[in-house]
Design an enzyme around this catalytic site. Structure first.
Site, PDB file in Angstrom:
ATOM      1  N   SER A 160      15.226   6.395  20.015  1.00 21.87           N
ATOM      2  CA  SER A 160      15.207   5.880  18.808  1.00 21.87           C
ATOM      3  C   SER A 160      15.720   7.100  17.760  1.00 21.87           C
ATOM      4  CB  SER A 160      13.967   5.468  18.297  1.00 21.87           C
ATOM      5  OG  SER A 160      13.701   4.176  18.923  1.00 21.87           O
ATOM      6  N   ASP A 199      25.479   4.636  24.992  1.00 21.25           N
ATOM      7  CA  ASP A 199      25.917   5.089  23.718  1.00 21.25           C
ATOM      8  C   ASP A 199      26.856   6.091  23.839  1.00 21.25           C
ATOM      9  OD1 ASP A 199      23.830   3.708  22.518  1.00 21.25           O
ATOM     10  OD2 ASP A 199      22.500   5.407  22.145  1.00 21.25           O
ATOM     11  N   TYR A 226      16.792   1.507  12.105  1.00 24.09           N
ATOM     12  CA  TYR A 226      15.656   0.480  11.930  1.00 24.09           C
ATOM     13  C   TYR A 226      15.432  -0.158  10.652  1.00 24.09           C
ATOM     14  CZ  TYR A 226      14.687   1.515  16.686  1.00 24.09           C
ATOM     15  OH  TYR A 226      14.740   2.196  18.051  1.00 24.09           O
ATOM     16  N   GLY A 264      16.029  -1.329  21.544  1.00 27.50           N
ATOM     17  CA  GLY A 264      15.335  -2.037  20.608  1.00 27.50           C
ATOM     18  C   GLY A 264      15.652  -3.458  20.299  1.00 27.50           C
ATOM     19  N   ARG A 307      21.652  -0.231  27.563  1.00 25.72           N
ATOM     20  CA  ARG A 307      22.570   0.033  26.388  1.00 25.72           C
ATOM     21  C   ARG A 307      22.892   1.491  26.412  1.00 25.72           C
ATOM     22  NH1 ARG A 307      19.675   0.792  21.569  1.00 25.72           N
ATOM     23  NH2 ARG A 307      20.582   2.659  21.613  1.00 25.72           N
ATOM     24  N   ASN A 320      20.023   3.860  27.535  1.00 26.68           N
ATOM     25  CA  ASN A 320      18.800   3.398  27.309  1.00 26.68           C
ATOM     26  C   ASN A 320      18.299   2.089  28.054  1.00 26.68           C
ATOM     27  OD1 ASN A 320      16.564   2.428  25.853  1.00 26.68           O
ATOM     28  ND2 ASN A 320      17.330   2.979  23.976  1.00 26.68           N
ATOM     29  N   GLU A 339      23.982   8.566  26.069  1.00 21.57           N
ATOM     30  CA  GLU A 339      22.676   8.577  26.868  1.00 21.57           C
ATOM     31  C   GLU A 339      22.770   7.139  27.180  1.00 21.57           C
ATOM     32  OE1 GLU A 339      19.222   8.230  23.984  1.00 21.57           O
ATOM     33  OE2 GLU A 339      20.365  10.045  23.714  1.00 21.57           O
ATOM     34  N   GLU A 387       7.373   6.263  19.026  1.00 24.12           N
ATOM     35  CA  GLU A 387       8.280   5.153  18.677  1.00 24.12           C
ATOM     36  C   GLU A 387       7.374   3.852  18.377  1.00 24.12           C
ATOM     37  OE1 GLU A 387      12.086   4.790  21.074  1.00 24.12           O
ATOM     38  OE2 GLU A 387      11.336   6.645  21.882  1.00 24.12           O
TER      39      GLU A 387
END
Length: 308
Positions: free
Chosen positions: A148, A252, A211, A274, A250, A270, A268, A22
């Site tokens: 990502s 998801d 992205y 990002g 964050r 994070n 999951e 990443e």
């Protein structure tokens, strides 16, 4: 935070780049964060993390680190342990929370034990996943410790063969049941879950959708029933606290709306979301907490300094 005197502004090093898959995302995140922190009045130095990182940090002598690294080394507890050893405060989560969140199998087991709804999954050798169906389709194949959407493969219902997995994969992979439906995510800021974003794409929410400009559309707040919003916020905050996350995280979700609340699954968490112009965390902070990007980055720095 704008208007700080340059004579009193903490010296911030933004860590970015690094050796993970990443790297490019991290470089983009780091550049945006450095720009925002300068706008907020901080004295900012950018460092591309390499093997000489301890020496470079010693020379830079920062007051605080803004960790904009992603993936292995940057968000799995390793760089956090080094920073603890050097005695430099840093943004986001610490060693243990970072390591547990990065290990999808471990964090999923902890969530399951705590009564949070997670998707069934197994760990199998990558060669097995290339050779045969590890579980009945549809299912998802992914690395156990990447972010990502790096290295994700979906095997659809009725597929003739297993996943056509590329060569840049670990020796073992996670295989989990595919949940149809809508992609949702919730940001925890400090000790508060802000709300829910729905991510709308033409297909899977993969690396490009995350992205590339125009790769996805975000609906903030998500147009979903109140009980689903409440459940996402509750689950995200419980997951954040369970792992001992700090700063932001964050979480998801996938939601099969045909099943109501029973169709909501935590995928999951994070600990290093990002921070690019198309990223979800800054967007939620702006829309749901009225924090522009410089204020959001400054909040993370001040949060890190307050934990010294």
């Amino acid at each position: 935070m704008a208007g700080r005197s340059s004579r009193t502004a903490p010296k911030v090093v933004v860590l970015m780049g690094g050796p993970s898959a990443e790297r490019e995302v991290s470089l983009s995140s780091g550049a945006e964060c450095a720009k925002a922190l300068r706008q907020a009045g901080y004295d900012v130095t950018e460092i591309d993390a390499g093997k000489d990182l301890p020496a470079r940090l010693t020379d830079a002598a920062p007051d605080v680190i803004f960790n904009a690294l992603h993936g292995r080394c940057g968000e799995d507890g390793r760089v956090q342990g080094m920073l603890d050893w050097l005695g430099i405060p840093y943004t986001h989560s610490g060693v243990l929370a970072s390591a547990m969140a990065m290990d999808k199998t471990l964090s999923k087991q902890l969530f399951r034990d705590a009564g949070l709804p997670v998707v069934e999954s197994i760990i199998v050798p990558t060669e097995t996943a290339r050779r045969e169906h590890p579980m009945p389709p549809p299912y998802v194949v992914k690395p156990n410790a990447e972010g990502s959407s790096v290295g994700i493969y979906i095997v659809r219902d009725g597929a003739n063969g297993p996943a056509q997995i590329g060569g840049q994969m670990p020796e073992q992979v996670m295989v989990e049941t595919y949940i149809p439906g809508r992609e949702l995510t919730t940001l925890v800021l400090g000790d508060k879950a802000l709300g829910v974003t729905e991510i709308v794409t033409d297909g899977w929410y993969d690396y490009d959708a995350k992205y590339k400009t125009g790769g996805s559309r975000h609906v903030v707040p998500a147009e979903i029933p109140d009980d689903i919003t409440a459940a996402c916020k509750d689950y995200a905050l419980r997951a954040h606290r369970l792992l001992g996350c700090t700063g932001i995280s964050r979480t998801d979700f996938r939601w099969d709306e045909s099943r109501g609340l029973s169709g909501l699954y935590l995928l999951e968490i994070n600990t290093q979301p990002g921070m690019t112009p198309t990223s979800l965390a800054p967007e939620q902070a702006m829309i749901l907490a009225d924090m522009d990007f410089p204020a959001f980055c400054a909040w993370l720095v001040e949060d890190a300094l307050c934990r010294v």
